[in-house]
Motif scaffolding. Structure first.
Motif, short mmCIF file in Angstrom:
data_model
loop_
_atom_site.label_atom_id
_atom_site.label_comp_id
_atom_site.label_asym_id
_atom_site.label_seq_id
_atom_site.Cartn_x
_atom_site.Cartn_y
_atom_site.Cartn_z
N TYR A 1 -9.49 56.19 -67.85
CA TYR A 1 -10.41 57.28 -68.17
C TYR A 1 -10.61 57.32 -69.68
O TYR A 1 -9.65 57.45 -70.44
CB TYR A 1 -9.83 58.62 -67.72
N ALA A 2 -11.86 57.22 -70.09
CA ALA A 2 -12.18 57.25 -71.52
C ALA A 2 -12.94 58.53 -71.85
O ALA A 2 -13.35 59.27 -70.96
CB ALA A 2 -13.02 56.03 -71.88
N ARG A 3 -13.13 58.79 -73.17
CA ARG A 3 -13.94 59.95 -73.57
C ARG A 3 -15.40 59.75 -73.22
O ARG A 3 -16.15 60.72 -73.08
CB ARG A 3 -13.85 60.18 -75.09
N SER A 4 -15.83 58.49 -73.14
CA SER A 4 -17.21 58.19 -72.75
C SER A 4 -17.19 57.49 -71.40
O SER A 4 -16.25 56.75 -71.09
CB SER A 4 -17.86 57.27 -73.79
N VAL A 5 -18.21 57.70 -70.59
CA VAL A 5 -18.27 56.96 -69.33
C VAL A 5 -18.39 55.47 -69.60
O VAL A 5 -17.88 54.64 -68.84
CB VAL A 5 -19.43 57.45 -68.42
N PHE A 6 -19.03 55.12 -70.72
CA PHE A 6 -19.23 53.70 -71.05
C PHE A 6 -17.91 52.95 -71.16
O PHE A 6 -17.81 51.78 -70.80
CB PHE A 6 -20.00 53.60 -72.38
N HIS A 7 -16.88 53.60 -71.68
CA HIS A 7 -15.59 52.92 -71.87
C HIS A 7 -14.63 53.13 -70.71
O HIS A 7 -13.46 52.74 -70.82
CB HIS A 7 -14.96 53.35 -73.20
N HIS A 8 -15.07 53.76 -69.66
CA HIS A 8 -14.23 53.79 -68.46
C HIS A 8 -13.97 52.35 -68.00
O HIS A 8 -14.83 51.48 -68.13
CB HIS A 8 -14.92 54.58 -67.34
N SER A 9 -12.80 52.12 -67.47
CA SER A 9 -12.44 50.75 -67.14
C SER A 9 -11.33 50.75 -66.10
O SER A 9 -10.99 51.81 -65.53
CB SER A 9 -11.99 50.03 -68.42
N MET A 10 -10.78 49.60 -65.85
CA MET A 10 -9.64 49.47 -64.95
C MET A 10 -8.57 48.65 -65.66
O MET A 10 -8.89 47.72 -66.41
CB MET A 10 -10.02 48.69 -63.69
#
Lengths: 219, 219
Positions: free
Chosen positions: B90-99
């Motif tokens: 979970y990132a502050r931006s949806v763009f940096h959400h990852s696994m």
């Protein structure tokens, strides 16, 4: 509406495991976190794990515009597979060892999504599939971030769903012989305690959409 | 020995996630239960979940000789991918959400295994990968069962391994802005309590190789 009974999406082996309703397809897709996306590159298959999201009867994937494989995806045949392993099936014979699982195999053509509204809806679906609640909590994409992201849609027109549940299917003679254990060892996917980013202030607590998250794992 | 640096097995995106040692490849494969096997059929990719096993630098898969897809596998290019999902980032931006994940992508040619000794060794490896201890505990294959089973080997000569661990990679401005949670929600695969086959006598207890089984899940 049932799934299309084309040749390649018709289950030919172990037909009793086939599911043919669209609700079954949606359920398998909606319960997943990762899909395996198959492409053909120079005549050879390539299978890559990636996130995905579903809206109605379209499943979406995304990636960096800098990713080499994405350049060959638009208009190309793809196969998107989602698998849930639900149990290890121990039989009296090694031959009848098996797995309990739910799987969906989608055959289709990847279509580059260019309409701004559909792109944003697709990205929201992908983010919410991976991390429900994040689209509202986190900062939404900037135009620069959107420009760096490729989005593809695959229509759910041709797919097969297989589900295996229950105990092993041993031979009668092995059951009568006895002396060997048989049964199912359930496999579950669970979440651990949230691990805060080290750059967060120490007082920050995980929001409910993270701390109370549970997975739907039952077949 | 390092993994072969061919064009298609060289990680071009996010190179810091690439692992290049054969030990890393073996570790990802050995920790798995299911692989996703990619084939090309009539020019289109097909991705199917299946069990597998490894002996040295060969990975084996098997199937019923009645399975349609296996008839096109011998001598054909295949891609065998194993993925472990270790966390939702979970990132502050949806763009940096990852696994967070470990994945191995093996490119190769499937070779039908016909030598009786190699066939039996391969089947043992496949059974032991899925259910360690079962090969000795359960009844081993009869000649009829062996005749109904196709086995394929894929040499581990060309493969890529990617691993992501750790917290999100947020933009500095999003970190400074604050007010949003970021971190990792660990994902674990665990076993439940063994479910005995209903045809077992009520006194039967699960053997240690089932009841004490644990998964190696740590990256």
């Amino acid at each position: 509406m049932s799934l299309s009974p084309t040749l390649r999406s018709t289950v030919t082996r172990l037909r009793e495991r086939a599911r043919t309703s669209r609700d079954d397809l949606h359920a398998v897709l909606d319960a997943g976190l990762v899909c395996h996306l198959g492409l053909v590159r120079d005549g050879a298959p390539v299978v890559l794990p990636t996130g995905y999201g579903r809206i109605g009867d379209t499943v979406y994937v995304h990636g960096s515009t800098g990713a080499g494989y994405l350049r060959i995806v638009d208009g190309a045949p793809v196969c998107l597979t989602v698998t849930h392993l639900d149990g290890i099936v121990y039989a009296r014979s090694v031959f009848h060892h098996s797995m309990n699982y739910r799987s969906a195999v989608v055959h289709g053509t990847a279509r580059a999504v260019t309409d701004p509204t559909e792109r944003l809806d697709a990205l929201r679906a992908i983010v919410e599939q991976l991390s429900p609640g994040s689209w509202e909590h986190a900062r939404q994409p900037s135009s620069r971030e959107l420009a760096a992201t490729a989005v593809f849609g695959i229509d759910l027109t041709e797919a097969s769903v297989k589900v295996r549940t229950g105990p092993p299917g041993d031979d009668e003679t092995d059951i009568e012989t006895g002396g060997r254990w048989a049964g199912v060892l359930p496999v579950r996917t669970v979440f651990g305690a949230p691990e805060p980013c080290p750059t967060l202030p120490p007082t920050a607590t995980a929001p409910a959409h993270v701390s109370e998250r549970t997975l739907v794992v039952e077949p």
